[in-house]
Design an enzyme around this catalytic site. Sequence first.
Site: not given
Ligand code: URA
Length: 420
Positions: A78, A179, A183, A157, A164
């Site tokens: 990621h 967040s 995932k 999320d 947000r």
């Molecule tokens: N990427 C995400 O999935 N969540 C965040 O809060 C920031 C970047």
Amino acid sequence: MIRAKRDGGRLSDEQIDWVVRAYTDGAVAEEQMAALAMAVLLRGMDAGETARWTLAMIESGERLDLSGGVGRPLVDKHSTGGVGDKITLPLAPLVAACGAAVPQLSGRGLGHTGGTLDKLEAIPGWRASLSEAEIRAQLAEVGAVVCATTPRLAPADRKLYALRDVTATVESIPLIASSIMSKKLAEGTDALVLDVKVGSGAFMKTPEQAGELARTMIDIGAAHGLRCAALITDMSVPLGRTAGNALEVAEAVEVLRGGGPADVVELTVRLAREMLALVGLDGAPDPAEVLASGAAYPVWRAMIAAQSGDPDAPLPTARHVEPVLADRSGVLVADAYAVGVAAWRLGAGRARKEDAVDPAAGVRLLVGPGEPVTAGQPLLELHTDRPDTLPAARAALDGAVTVADTAPGPRQLVLADVRT
Ligand code: URA
């Protein structure tokens, strides 16, 4: 709860479980969650609160089980997001070519950072949405899948991220970390490598903030039994020479065929080595050799074809391509944020979630940052279908992509690593 966090208090496990569930169900109103998110941004959450918040977001939806029948270890990557960050495109097939399986459930770009799905959708026919069974079958057959997250994965999320985004509460380290990790944990990968970007084109502007974000994510991973490692990498200048969807796909294909810009190759190889080491495949073929030999390219073709994409189809090209010339001699300076905003204004990104992106729009640097240029030489190209966007794109670059007398010192791409 809002008052407690506003005044610097700690939220209990029961409170966190309740508020995340009630917000997902609609019992907690958007304005209440907005106030709580702002209180968290200003006051923070400790490691225990952050791990529990992550768990509550996972429990708001379903966990995928991707491992059954794949027959290879699963490892994902990621990136916290940057400008020109097309690394997933060569990385997923490369790691698959080296023996692991890569399930990469990805998102779309918002603001000046590009999204992996938007890039791949520049390929004619390519389909982002797959069922769980299709993901598993592709992992077994090809070894790499890049696709959209399913709506059932961490729905809390999805809702909170959109809130947000419009309430200036994205840049909270516990909220970003929970967040991302909710995932990845719900996806069910065996291991995860994090590419934490730092610099003008990233969410984190200082190495200290990036280090804290990396540590917070690794601690969440450890609390949930996920093997993780992180690299902190430079995002003060764009990665590679392109920012924009089809332009980035073309550059990724160059890398997969054994060429491409040195920084994209270096970061792809570094991340591949980290991923293979995390799942105990460090004895596998060296990713640098595999990439240089072009052996990952057939895996890329299979990965695209498995999702109905045509790897041989010409990519979309822009109707208007306008060069920007050097106004004097010197060396090129290219600020990542400025290039990201210019690409976005040309149509590569979206202002609102429901907007479509222009697959052909973007910026191509003709000279690498730090390289010498002479007056009148073309520095970069602006690509767009909408010529009315060109003045705003030029304004974004003004003073930020320019010619200086001397180059800054050599760029250090990988600044640090962070481990469990
Ligand atoms: N990427 C995400 O999935 N969540 C965040 O809060 C920031 C970047």
